[in-house]
Design a protein around this motif. Structure first.
Motif, short mmCIF file in Angstrom:
data_model
loop_
_atom_site.label_atom_id
_atom_site.label_comp_id
_atom_site.label_asym_id
_atom_site.label_seq_id
_atom_site.Cartn_x
_atom_site.Cartn_y
_atom_site.Cartn_z
N VAL A 1 28.92 -8.44 -37.52
CA VAL A 1 28.74 -9.75 -38.14
C VAL A 1 27.53 -10.45 -37.54
CG1 VAL A 1 29.77 -12.04 -38.39
CG2 VAL A 1 31.16 -10.00 -38.77
N GLU A 2 27.38 -10.38 -36.23
CA GLU A 2 26.24 -10.99 -35.56
C GLU A 2 24.93 -10.38 -36.06
OE1 GLU A 2 25.41 -12.09 -30.98
OE2 GLU A 2 25.33 -9.94 -31.41
N ALA A 3 24.89 -9.06 -36.19
CA ALA A 3 23.67 -8.38 -36.67
C ALA A 3 23.35 -8.77 -38.11
CB ALA A 3 23.84 -6.87 -36.54
N LEU A 4 24.39 -8.92 -38.94
CA LEU A 4 24.17 -9.32 -40.33
C LEU A 4 23.65 -10.74 -40.42
CD1 LEU A 4 24.58 -8.50 -43.34
CD2 LEU A 4 26.85 -9.56 -43.19
N GLN A 5 24.24 -11.64 -39.63
CA GLN A 5 23.82 -13.04 -39.67
C GLN A 5 22.41 -13.24 -39.16
OE1 GLN A 5 28.25 -15.05 -38.91
NE2 GLN A 5 26.73 -14.98 -37.29
#
Length: 343
Positions: free
Chosen positions: A174-178
């Motif tokens: 999720v962090e990488a996507l955001q």
């Protein structure tokens, strides 16, 4: 008093009745939880506390109470938070020895515990940022796991249930996507219970695989919120797929998670790992002690540990029962099975 026992007296400051009530819990429930876990006796009158027991255990109990009192300023202290504080204490780095913790304190004011494993890294580096807030890695193995995910294209998290393998992997995805490091998240899991033949289940592919991917969905909903996660799934930004349907694909600019990898065969594992494309990262999680494959079939996760152990760019993090952060009974269950398996 026996030579290996001690009594520690300290005061929690600044005095605050609401915070003290939160720390102690209903009918001192939280204090009893600390007593039972560490084998100490805790007495208190207002903000003054007295802890009696083993030298190392009383030092540990004082540290937990100081940490929980500091935490009470930011929110309510719950039994879960008490349990996690006790688990973090048990996960403490070797550099912070019990002898050091048993030395008398110069001040009883709440203070952050030193973390030798974090030297050279900021506290923020130990957190994963999502829309719903930060997620803190707990204990040296989780911190190593988080560091591996951020610095390697392929990371394996191997260990018993409840150690945060899948949860942290989804958080990093999720962090990488955001942060636009990847364009999509791909969640993969072997559908062993249905023999990879999903046609008898109603619905489209996503609905067929949903029961097998529920743990990762739960983590996504917690980190993104239900509506945002549902929109991402609908738009294909988050994709779910059974392992058997990955053949022939090339996953570029993606964060790919293979969960319950112990239920893959060596052939399926090789197939999955060769799907990794440019700009992608992959995390493989599993517990080699809980394989659901038919008798006589070798686990692809157990096999890949030997195959890739010396390959550059591949990182392994091995969790143990000490890293379990669920209900304390889960840790005792895992330890009991480990003991039975060693006979």
């Amino acid at each position: 008093m026996a030579p290996d026992t001690a009594t520690r007296d300290f005061e929690l400051t600044p005095p605050d009745n609401a915070r003290l009530a939160s720390l102690c819990g209903p009918l001192d429930e939280h204090l009893r939880q600390v007593e039972q876990s560490l084998g100490v006796e805790i007495r208190h009158r207002g903000a003054r506390f007295q802890v009696s027991g083993g030298i190392a255990q009383t030092a540990d109990a004082e540290q937990v109470l100081l940490d929980l009192f500091a935490m009470s300023e930011r929110g309510e202290v719950t039994p879960e938070r008490v349990h996690l504080s006790l688990r973090e204490l048990g996960m403490g780095d070797a550099a912070t020895t019990r002898d050091e913790r048993s030395e008398p304190r110069k001040s009883a004011a709440p203070a952050k515990r030193a973390n030798p494993a974090a030297e050279g890294r900021t506290g923020e580096d130990m957190r994963v940022r999502t829309h719903r807030g930060g997620i803190q890695a707990r204990g040296p193995n989780q911190k190593q796991y988080l560091a591996h995910i951020r610095s390697h294209d392929l990371t394996f998290g191997i260990g018993p249930a409840g150690t945060g393998k899948t949860y942290l992997a989804v958080a990093c995805a999720v962090e990488a996507l955001q942060s636009d490091q990847v364009r999509r998240i791909v969640l993969v899991r072997p559908a062993v219970e249905a023999g990879e033949r999903l046609g008898f289940l109603p619905g489209d592919l996503t609905q067929k695989v949903d029961p097998y991917l529920r743990p990762m969905y739960d983590a996504l909903y917690e980190m993104l919120g239900f509506d945002r996660a549902a929109r991402y799934v609908e738009r294909g930004v988050i994709e779910v797929a059974p392992l058997a349907f990955m053949r022939g694909r090339s996953l570029n600019d993606s964060f790919v998670i293979l969960d319950e990898a112990q239920n893959s065969t060596p052939e399926q594992m090789k197939m999955f790992l060769t799907r990794i494309g440019f700009g992608s990262r992959a995390v493989v999680t599993g517990d080699i002690t809980q394989t659901d494959l038919p008798a006589g079939r070798m686990s692809g996760l157990r096999h890949v540990i030997e195959v890739l152990k010396d390959v550059d760019g591949v990182a392994f993090t091995h969790f143990t029962a000490r890293d379990v952060v669920r209900h304390p009974l889960v840790q005792r269950i895992v330890l009991a099975y480990e003991k039975e398996g060693s006979r």
